[in-house]
Design a protein around this motif. Structure first.
Motif, PDB file in Angstrom:
ATOM      1  N   SER A  35      63.851 -12.176  19.935  1.00 51.19           N
ATOM      2  CA  SER A  35      63.276 -11.349  18.869  1.00 51.19           C
ATOM      3  C   SER A  35      61.908 -10.838  19.276  1.00 51.19           C
ATOM      4  CB  SER A  35      63.164 -12.144  17.557  1.00 51.19           C
ATOM      5  OG  SER A  35      62.251 -13.216  17.697  1.00 51.19           O
ATOM      6  N   VAL A  36      61.575  -9.639  18.783  1.00 54.50           N
ATOM      7  CA  VAL A  36      60.254  -9.059  18.981  1.00 54.50           C
ATOM      8  C   VAL A  36      59.879  -8.402  17.656  1.00 54.50           C
ATOM      9  CG1 VAL A  36      58.837  -7.400  20.251  1.00 54.50           C
ATOM     10  CG2 VAL A  36      60.679  -8.617  21.436  1.00 54.50           C
ATOM     11  N   ASP A  37      58.844  -8.912  17.028  1.00 56.51           N
ATOM     12  CA  ASP A  37      58.394  -8.391  15.742  1.00 56.51           C
ATOM     13  C   ASP A  37      56.968  -7.895  15.850  1.00 56.51           C
ATOM     14  OD1 ASP A  37      60.696  -9.114  13.979  1.00 56.51           O
ATOM     15  OD2 ASP A  37      60.190 -11.127  14.694  1.00 56.51           O
ATOM     16  N   ILE A  38      56.723  -6.703  15.318  1.00 52.34           N
ATOM     17  CA  ILE A  38      55.372  -6.147  15.300  1.00 52.34           C
ATOM     18  C   ILE A  38      54.662  -6.682  14.069  1.00 52.34           C
ATOM     19  CG2 ILE A  38      53.995  -4.043  15.116  1.00 52.34           C
ATOM     20  CD1 ILE A  38      56.295  -2.634  16.642  1.00 52.34           C
ATOM     21  N   LEU A  39      53.534  -7.348  14.287  1.00 54.89           N
ATOM     22  CA  LEU A  39      52.757  -7.920  13.195  1.00 54.89           C
ATOM     23  C   LEU A  39      51.660  -6.974  12.728  1.00 54.89           C
ATOM     24  CD1 LEU A  39      52.344 -11.560  14.584  1.00 54.89           C
ATOM     25  CD2 LEU A  39      54.111 -10.680  13.020  1.00 54.89           C
ATOM     26  N   ASP A  40      51.086  -6.215  13.668  1.00 59.62           N
ATOM     27  CA  ASP A  40      49.978  -5.322  13.329  1.00 59.62           C
ATOM     28  C   ASP A  40      49.870  -4.243  14.403  1.00 59.62           C
ATOM     29  OD1 ASP A  40      47.692  -4.550  11.734  1.00 59.62           O
ATOM     30  OD2 ASP A  40      46.410  -5.372  13.323  1.00 59.62           O
ATOM     31  N   ARG A  41      49.463  -3.062  13.984  1.00 61.44           N
ATOM     32  CA  ARG A  41      49.261  -1.973  14.941  1.00 61.44           C
ATOM     33  C   ARG A  41      48.161  -1.068  14.394  1.00 61.44           C
ATOM     34  NH1 ARG A  41      54.471   0.179  16.815  1.00 61.44           N
ATOM     35  NH2 ARG A  41      54.160  -1.123  18.622  1.00 61.44           N
ATOM     36  N   THR A  42      47.140  -0.814  15.232  1.00 63.27           N
ATOM     37  CA  THR A  42      46.027   0.044  14.824  1.00 63.27           C
ATOM     38  C   THR A  42      45.565   0.880  16.011  1.00 63.27           C
ATOM     39  OG1 THR A  42      44.418  -1.695  15.374  1.00 63.27           O
ATOM     40  CG2 THR A  42      45.144  -1.563  13.060  1.00 63.27           C
ATOM     41  N   ILE A  43      44.893   1.969  15.696  1.00 65.68           N
ATOM     42  CA  ILE A  43      44.198   2.764  16.716  1.00 65.68           C
ATOM     43  C   ILE A  43      42.735   2.767  16.313  1.00 65.68           C
ATOM     44  CG2 ILE A  43      43.883   5.036  17.758  1.00 65.68           C
ATOM     45  CD1 ILE A  43      46.822   5.580  17.318  1.00 65.68           C
ATOM     46  N   ASN A  44      41.873   2.316  17.228  1.00 67.83           N
ATOM     47  CA  ASN A  44      40.446   2.266  16.887  1.00 67.83           C
ATOM     48  C   ASN A  44      39.787   3.618  17.142  1.00 67.83           C
ATOM     49  OD1 ASN A  44      39.794   2.413  19.641  1.00 67.83           O
ATOM     50  ND2 ASN A  44      39.366   0.223  19.815  1.00 67.83           N
ATOM     51  N   ASN A  45      38.479   3.717  16.852  1.00 69.47           N
ATOM     52  CA  ASN A  45      37.789   5.011  16.983  1.00 69.47           C
ATOM     53  C   ASN A  45      37.592   5.453  18.430  1.00 69.47           C
ATOM     54  OD1 ASN A  45      35.880   3.089  17.532  1.00 69.47           O
ATOM     55  ND2 ASN A  45      34.428   3.730  15.962  1.00 69.47           N
ATOM     56  N   GLN A  46      37.889   4.580  19.418  1.00 74.25           N
ATOM     57  CA  GLN A  46      37.877   4.993  20.836  1.00 74.25           C
ATOM     58  C   GLN A  46      39.273   5.449  21.275  1.00 74.25           C
ATOM     59  OE1 GLN A  46      36.382   1.693  20.298  1.00 74.25           O
ATOM     60  NE2 GLN A  46      34.386   2.680  20.092  1.00 74.25           N
ATOM     61  N   GLY A  47      40.225   5.447  20.360  1.00 74.16           N
ATOM     62  CA  GLY A  47      41.581   5.880  20.678  1.00 74.16           C
ATOM     63  C   GLY A  47      42.433   4.823  21.356  1.00 74.16           C
ATOM     64  N   ILE A  48      42.035   3.562  21.255  1.00 69.69           N
ATOM     65  CA  ILE A  48      42.806   2.473  21.873  1.00 69.69           C
ATOM     66  C   ILE A  48      43.828   1.959  20.869  1.00 69.69           C
ATOM     67  CG2 ILE A  48      42.688   0.135  22.834  1.00 69.69           C
ATOM     68  CD1 ILE A  48      39.891   0.905  23.910  1.00 69.69           C
ATOM     69  N   VAL A  77      55.724 -16.686  20.886  1.00 69.67           N
ATOM     70  CA  VAL A  77      54.572 -16.246  21.667  1.00 69.67           C
ATOM     71  C   VAL A  77      53.887 -15.120  20.896  1.00 69.67           C
ATOM     72  CG1 VAL A  77      53.866 -15.135  23.829  1.00 69.67           C
ATOM     73  CG2 VAL A  77      55.706 -16.840  23.840  1.00 69.67           C
ATOM     74  N   ARG A  78      52.575 -15.195  20.815  1.00 69.09           N
ATOM     75  CA  ARG A  78      51.777 -14.115  20.214  1.00 69.09           C
ATOM     76  C   ARG A  78      51.257 -13.246  21.344  1.00 69.09           C
ATOM     77  NH1 ARG A  78      45.774 -14.203  18.383  1.00 69.09           N
ATOM     78  NH2 ARG A  78      45.680 -12.417  16.959  1.00 69.09           N
ATOM     79  N   GLU A  79      51.513 -11.950  21.245  1.00 69.01           N
ATOM     80  CA  GLU A  79      51.091 -10.995  22.274  1.00 69.01           C
ATOM     81  C   GLU A  79      50.206  -9.938  21.624  1.00 69.01           C
ATOM     82  OE1 GLU A  79      53.858  -8.684  25.164  1.00 69.01           O
ATOM     83  OE2 GLU A  79      53.443  -7.392  23.434  1.00 69.01           O
ATOM     84  N   ILE A  80      49.076  -9.671  22.246  1.00 65.91           N
ATOM     85  CA  ILE A  80      48.198  -8.588  21.813  1.00 65.91           C
ATOM     86  C   ILE A  80      48.061  -7.624  22.984  1.00 65.91           C
ATOM     87  CG2 ILE A  80      45.872  -7.939  21.086  1.00 65.91           C
ATOM     88  CD1 ILE A  80      45.724 -10.627  19.635  1.00 65.91           C
ATOM     89  N   SER A  81      48.418  -6.368  22.734  1.00 65.95           N
ATOM     90  CA  SER A  81      48.319  -5.363  23.795  1.00 65.95           C
ATOM     91  C   SER A  81      47.347  -4.278  23.369  1.00 65.95           C
ATOM     92  CB  SER A  81      49.691  -4.754  24.097  1.00 65.95           C
ATOM     93  OG  SER A  81      50.182  -4.086  22.961  1.00 65.95           O
ATOM     94  N   GLU A  82      46.691  -3.698  24.358  1.00 64.17           N
ATOM     95  CA  GLU A  82      45.781  -2.578  24.130  1.00 64.17           C
ATOM     96  C   GLU A  82      46.096  -1.488  25.144  1.00 64.17           C
ATOM     97  OE1 GLU A  82      41.714  -3.956  24.130  1.00 64.17           O
ATOM     98  OE2 GLU A  82      41.943  -4.795  22.105  1.00 64.17           O
ATOM     99  N   VAL A  83      46.427  -0.307  24.615  1.00 66.91           N
ATOM    100  CA  VAL A  83      46.702   0.858  25.451  1.00 66.91           C
ATOM    101  C   VAL A  83      45.494   1.774  25.361  1.00 66.91           C
ATOM    102  CG1 VAL A  83      48.206   2.832  25.865  1.00 66.91           C
ATOM    103  CG2 VAL A  83      49.171   0.695  24.985  1.00 66.91           C
ATOM    104  N   ASP A  84      44.865   2.019  26.492  1.00 70.01           N
ATOM    105  CA  ASP A  84      43.704   2.899  26.568  1.00 70.01           C
ATOM    106  C   ASP A  84      44.130   4.157  27.328  1.00 70.01           C
ATOM    107  OD1 ASP A  84      41.321   4.231  27.185  1.00 70.01           O
ATOM    108  OD2 ASP A  84      40.224   2.371  27.597  1.00 70.01           O
ATOM    109  N   LEU A  85      44.408   5.233  26.588  1.00 70.90           N
ATOM    110  CA  LEU A  85      44.871   6.481  27.209  1.00 70.90           C
ATOM    111  C   LEU A  85      43.811   7.100  28.104  1.00 70.90           C
ATOM    112  CD1 LEU A  85      46.711   8.175  24.203  1.00 70.90           C
ATOM    113  CD2 LEU A  85      47.730   7.016  26.158  1.00 70.90           C
TER     114      LEU A  85
END
Length: 193
Positions: A35-48, A77-85
């Motif tokens: 299973s893979v469940d999204i708990l939270d998703r945001t884009i900050n003011n730097q676009g990350i 497992v808790r995973e936190i990812s950050e995508v910086d375009l």
């Protein structure tokens, strides 16, 4: 504490690899991920783009270790990812939630363009710190050694599985005539917040 490290270069540009990351599971080789469940998703003011996921895994473990952990077969497992375009980096940090008082695994994965290959490949760096907690050091050593070996096996399988996902998606994108530079932006737009 034991350390695990590996590097690999995927023969796909960073935007393709990052877009494919969201479609990695399920796949035919990583059957332990259930299973893979999204708990939270945001884009900050730097676009990350920051995403927090809960990943459920089911794996067989040796009988001697099952005795220590009480026979649990599903772990989370808790995973936190950050995508910086802007800087073209994807950083994923994960930590086991299940029985982390006995065995703690902290993993970091970094995807970024491979500068040595004209940015047409993506450099993958994976590291993990594996720490067992027990009153007897021999038990700690044995648990850590087994965990590093299992982690290494899963990493090899995961790399092959992700290559398969990339190949399948690349074929799909080419058939659809998708402009590769816009892949990641399109995938980000599809994500629901």
């Amino acid at each position: 504490m034991k350390l695990f490290q590996t590097e690999h270069s995927f023969n796909y540009p960073w935007d393709q690899v990052t877009a494919a990351n969201w479609q990695k599971y399920p796949n035919e080789l990583s059957t332990h991920v259930i299973s893979v469940d999204i708990l939270d998703r945001t884009i900050n003011n730097q676009g990350i783009l920051r995403t927090e996921r809960l990943i459920g895994c089911k794996q067989s473990i040796p009988r001697w270790l099952s005795f220590l952990v009480g026979g649990a077969t599903v772990s989370y497992v808790r995973e936190i990812s950050e995508v910086d375009l802007k800087n073209q980096t994807l950083v994923m940090k994960s930590m086991n939630l299940t029985m982390n008082n006995l065995l703690l695994v902290k993993e970091t994965i970094i995807y970024k363009p491979d500068p040595e290959l004209n940015l047409q490949s993506t450099l993958f760096k994976q590291s993990a710190e594996i720490t067992a907690f027990a009153s007897v050091s021999r038990i700690c050593d044995k648990v850590e050694e087994w965990s590093v070996e299992r982690f290494s096996q899963n990493a090899r399988t995961g790399k092959l599985a992700f290559e398969n996902v990339l190949n399948r998606l690349n074929d799909k994108w080419e058939d659809a005539g998708v402009v590769k530079d816009s892949l990641l932006l399109n995938e980000v737009k599809k994500l629901q917040f």
